[in-house]
Write a protein that holds these residues in place. Structure first.
Motif, PDB file in Angstrom:
ATOM      1  N   TYR A  64       0.804  -1.229   0.000  1.00  0.00           N
ATOM      2  CA  TYR A  64       0.000   0.000   0.000  1.00  0.00           C
ATOM      3  C   TYR A  64       0.835   1.276   0.000  1.00  0.00           C
ATOM      4  O   TYR A  64       0.676   2.132  -0.869  1.00  0.00           O
ATOM      5  CB  TYR A  64      -1.002  -0.017   1.164  1.00  0.00           C
ATOM      6  CG  TYR A  64      -2.145  -0.955   0.881  1.00  0.00           C
ATOM      7  CD1 TYR A  64      -3.145  -0.598  -0.008  1.00  0.00           C
ATOM      8  CD2 TYR A  64      -2.196  -2.223   1.453  1.00  0.00           C
ATOM      9  CE1 TYR A  64      -4.199  -1.469  -0.308  1.00  0.00           C
ATOM     10  CE2 TYR A  64      -3.233  -3.101   1.156  1.00  0.00           C
ATOM     11  CZ  TYR A  64      -4.234  -2.712   0.276  1.00  0.00           C
ATOM     12  OH  TYR A  64      -5.261  -3.572  -0.025  1.00  0.00           O
ATOM     13  N   MET A  69       0.054   3.358  -3.561  1.00  0.00           N
ATOM     14  CA  MET A  69      -0.045   4.815  -3.447  1.00  0.00           C
ATOM     15  C   MET A  69       0.719   5.565  -4.538  1.00  0.00           C
ATOM     16  O   MET A  69       0.622   6.785  -4.642  1.00  0.00           O
ATOM     17  CB  MET A  69       0.376   5.267  -2.056  1.00  0.00           C
ATOM     18  CG  MET A  69      -0.638   4.796  -1.006  1.00  0.00           C
ATOM     19  SD  MET A  69      -0.301   5.390   0.640  1.00  0.00           S
ATOM     20  CE  MET A  69      -0.992   7.028   0.551  1.00  0.00           C
ATOM     21  N   GLY A  77      -7.473   7.508  -4.428  1.00  0.00           N
ATOM     22  CA  GLY A  77      -7.092   6.102  -4.495  1.00  0.00           C
ATOM     23  C   GLY A  77      -8.301   5.207  -4.275  1.00  0.00           C
ATOM     24  O   GLY A  77      -9.409   5.686  -4.091  1.00  0.00           O
ATOM     25  N   TYR A 232      -4.565   3.571   1.080  1.00  0.00           N
ATOM     26  CA  TYR A 232      -4.812   3.863  -0.332  1.00  0.00           C
ATOM     27  C   TYR A 232      -6.220   4.421  -0.547  1.00  0.00           C
ATOM     28  O   TYR A 232      -6.414   5.394  -1.265  1.00  0.00           O
ATOM     29  CB  TYR A 232      -4.596   2.593  -1.154  1.00  0.00           C
ATOM     30  CG  TYR A 232      -4.709   2.794  -2.653  1.00  0.00           C
ATOM     31  CD1 TYR A 232      -4.071   3.852  -3.287  1.00  0.00           C
ATOM     32  CD2 TYR A 232      -5.438   1.904  -3.441  1.00  0.00           C
ATOM     33  CE1 TYR A 232      -4.163   4.036  -4.659  1.00  0.00           C
ATOM     34  CE2 TYR A 232      -5.529   2.077  -4.814  1.00  0.00           C
ATOM     35  CZ  TYR A 232      -4.893   3.147  -5.414  1.00  0.00           C
ATOM     36  OH  TYR A 232      -4.989   3.325  -6.774  1.00  0.00           O
ATOM     37  N   ARG A 240      -0.869  11.820  -0.683  1.00  0.00           N
ATOM     38  CA  ARG A 240       0.012  10.674  -0.475  1.00  0.00           C
ATOM     39  C   ARG A 240       1.076  10.914   0.594  1.00  0.00           C
ATOM     40  O   ARG A 240       1.272  10.094   1.488  1.00  0.00           O
ATOM     41  CB  ARG A 240       0.683  10.326  -1.816  1.00  0.00           C
ATOM     42  CG  ARG A 240       1.647   9.181  -1.742  1.00  0.00           C
ATOM     43  CD  ARG A 240       2.160   8.784  -3.122  1.00  0.00           C
ATOM     44  NE  ARG A 240       3.090   7.678  -2.994  1.00  0.00           N
ATOM     45  CZ  ARG A 240       4.410   7.807  -3.056  1.00  0.00           C
ATOM     46  NH1 ARG A 240       4.942   8.991  -3.240  1.00  0.00           N
ATOM     47  NH2 ARG A 240       5.194   6.754  -2.933  1.00  0.00           N
TER      48      ARG A 240
END
Length: 605
Positions: A64, A69, A77, A232, A240
């Motif tokens: 993840y 990501m 996401g 995510y 992020r």
């Protein structure tokens, strides 16, 4: 510099409150559940700790934080985003159906998980009350009642929006992770040799010593990574970087606490409730404040999951894979702050039902994990596929290796099916069947309606308009796309001669990007006929009225189609029932009721 520092740390604190509640509360029950079925011998303790550390590294950090990501759409996401990326890459073909099915299963499993997570988190925290001497005699029924009251309160407050209280979530979760770290370090100080469990050799040795039974222990080890998928799925809320940065702090806190619990078990192998037993052993005085903090942390974890469910359902509605539902927007400046009443109350009823059905958090753990490993495996398959078709081909073998690890965990979790794991399947099957019936039904209905192409329509339209019997003002007609005219428009204009001085065909086209709104007004498509197209991201909240005013469209009346379906087919009967229960397009978009005019079309399916 100071502003940068503030935003850097502010992002980390917010991430802890919004993203890491679920995985952060896993230490409450993970080791207790594992050692309820595995003898707590020193070699087993070392093996399990090693498995937990490497599960967090492979399934959360690599899958993840690193791989998934790096795949986003305007910072968003989740499973639907992976599907949209793949659809663009493959551009049609047989694989499209398979991708659609995979994403439907992934979304359904996540929604099913939305029921089990609040139930197990809150119940496991409340069970810590029995270690307080005053409450040691509390029956399981009373504990379930307390957990249910906390859950009901949480769901009641959803309609007010979390925007106002979200500010407190981050600092509380920072306090929670700090207390996990401190209590873990104190325990490790007594048995520093547990640090050796970080070596993967102990995990390998555990499998060699325990054989097949060691393999099935993976179905409980996965509990340490539940909530990893939120990194995510919630990427769109914060971006992020803050989530990845926060994960490194969370990872260290979790590893230290699990090692601490392992050290505590070396001395107290028969302790039923490992985390609470460890904290109580370290400080009687601080136990009650820690328990209160635990309950708050589980409420925050549940809140994050409920908000996540709302986001998934909203994505489903706007990408037309789910029926329309009434959506309320609880924040004027945060797009992610939405409330869907029907989903909220259904979740509440199911959470309490699951608590009553399973009775104890360790029984609930028997059903937990199947949905998570299923979701992780689907994410792995889709990521591998994407990397294999992009310039980042070197990531494909790594994604494939991670997917194989996911599959191993999934196979181990199939062992849970007879012990309540089937509830994961039952809970996920409701949204899955709804999605399948809705998407197929929409397609079949569109075919049955036999829409008219715009060229044919314009021949009759021009003849009627030229007679000069137009109604003063502007009439608005909703169509799926400009070039295709639905039957209700033909019925209104051609058959009933309802024709205004200005007629505007309005269509909303959802793009495969999460955000962004643009529009295009094309005048003189025909005599007194314009088209107005709105292009909006699938997470975008559109204020149609404001856009119309901006383009000088002051409508007198808004026409929309209502279908009266007759069918002998039982599946289409279910589709019809769902359609009748869900609000229609114009209600969903909150258009002024005084101007609305529904036009009925009889359809045989």
């Amino acid at each position: 510099m100071q502003k940068h520092e503030q935003s850097y740390w502010g992002g980390i604190v917010k991430s802890m409150g919004l993203v890491f509640g679920d995985i952060g509360t896993s230490p409450i029950y993970t080791l207790s559940v594992i050692f309820a079925i595995t003898p707590p011998k020193p070699e087993n303790i070392f093996g399990i700790l090693s498995l937990i550390v490497w599960t967090l590294i492979i399934l959360v950090t690599v899958e993840y934080a690193w791989l998934a990501m790096s795949l986003g759409r305007k910072g968003e996401g989740g499973t639907i985003v992976l599907k949209e990326i793949l659809v663009r890459l493959l551009k049609g073909g047989r694989a499209m159906g398979f991708i659609g099915l995979l994403s439907f299963i992934g979304v359904s499993l996540l929604l099913g998980d939305g029921v089990i997570t609040p139930a197990i988190s809150i119940l496991s925290a409340v069970e810590g009350l029995v270690l307080i001497p005053t409450f040691s005699g509390l029956s399981q029924g009373v504990l379930i009642f307390i957990a249910a009251v906390i859950a009901i309160t949480l769901f009641i407050f959803q309609s007010r929006g979390t925007d106002k209280v979200a500010g407190a979530f981050g600092p509380l979760m920072v306090l929670w992770f700090a207390s996990l770290t401190v209590t873990g370090l104190i325990a490790i100080a007594g048995h520093p040799e547990v640090v050796k469990a970080i070596s993967p050799w102990y995990a390998i040795k555990f499998f060699l010593d325990n054989g097949l039974s060691g393999f099935f222990v993976l179905s409980e080890v996965i509990l340490c990574a539940t909530g990893g998928e939120a990194l995510y799925a919630d990427m769109g809320h914060l971006g992020r970087k803050p989530i990845v940065r926060a994960w490194y702090f969370v990872f260290v806190a979790l590893v230290i606490n699990y090692l601490g619990q392992g050290a505590f078990l070396l001395e107290h192998p028969h302790e039923k409730n490992t985390l609470f037993g460890m904290v109580q052993g370290e400080s009687q005085f601080l136990y009650i404040p820690f328990l209160i903090l635990t309950i708050l942390a589980t409420v925050i974890a549940s809140q994050a999951l409920i908000s996540g469910v709302f986001s998934i359902v909203y994505q489903g509605i706007t990408t037309r894979i789910m029926p329309l539902m009434k959506v309320d927007y609880t924040s004027s400046h945060l797009k992610s702050q939405i409330y869907i009443g029907s989903v909220n109350w259904s979740l509440m009823v199911l959470v309490i039902f699951i608590m009553l059905l399973f009775g104890k958090s360790e029984n609930l753990a028997a059903a937990y994990g199947l949905a998570v490993t299923g979701t992780m495996t689907i994410t792995g398959i889709m990521m591998t596929w994407i990397f294999a078709n992009t310039t980042k081909k070197w990531k494909a073998p790594i994604a494939l290796a991670v997917t194989l690890v996911d599959a191993v965990f999934l196979i181990a979790n199939l062992n849970k099916l007879p012990h309540g794991g089937y509830w994961s399947i039952i809970l996920a099957s409701v949204p899955f069947m709804t999605i399948l019936i809705w998407t197929r039904g929409q397609r079949a209905l569109y075919k049955a309606l036999k829409p008219l192409d715009v060229e044919t329509f314009l021949l009759s339209y021009e003849q009627i308009f030229s007679k000069g019997r137009t109604i003063p003002g502007t009439g608005l007609f909703f169509t799926r796309e400009w070039a295709v005219v639905p039957p209700y428009v033909v019925h209104c204009i051609i058959r009933s001669n309802i024709i205004y001085e200005r007629n505007v065909f309005i269509s909303i086209i959802r793009t495969d990007e999460p955000f962004g709104v643009s529009y295009k007004l094309t005048e003189k498509r025909g005599s007194g006929l314009d088209s107005f197209e709105i292009f909006a991201g699938y997470m975008e909240v559109i204020d149609i009225e404001t856009l119309l005013k901006k383009n000088n469209i002051n409508e007198k009346v808004i026409f929309y189609g209502v279908e009266d379906i007759t069918t002998p087919n039982p599946i289409w009967k279910i589709f019809n029932a769902i359609k009748k229960l869900s609000p229609n397009f114009v209600q969903f978009n909150q258009l002024p009721a005084s101007k609305l005019q529904g036009v009925l079309t009889r359809v045989e399916m």
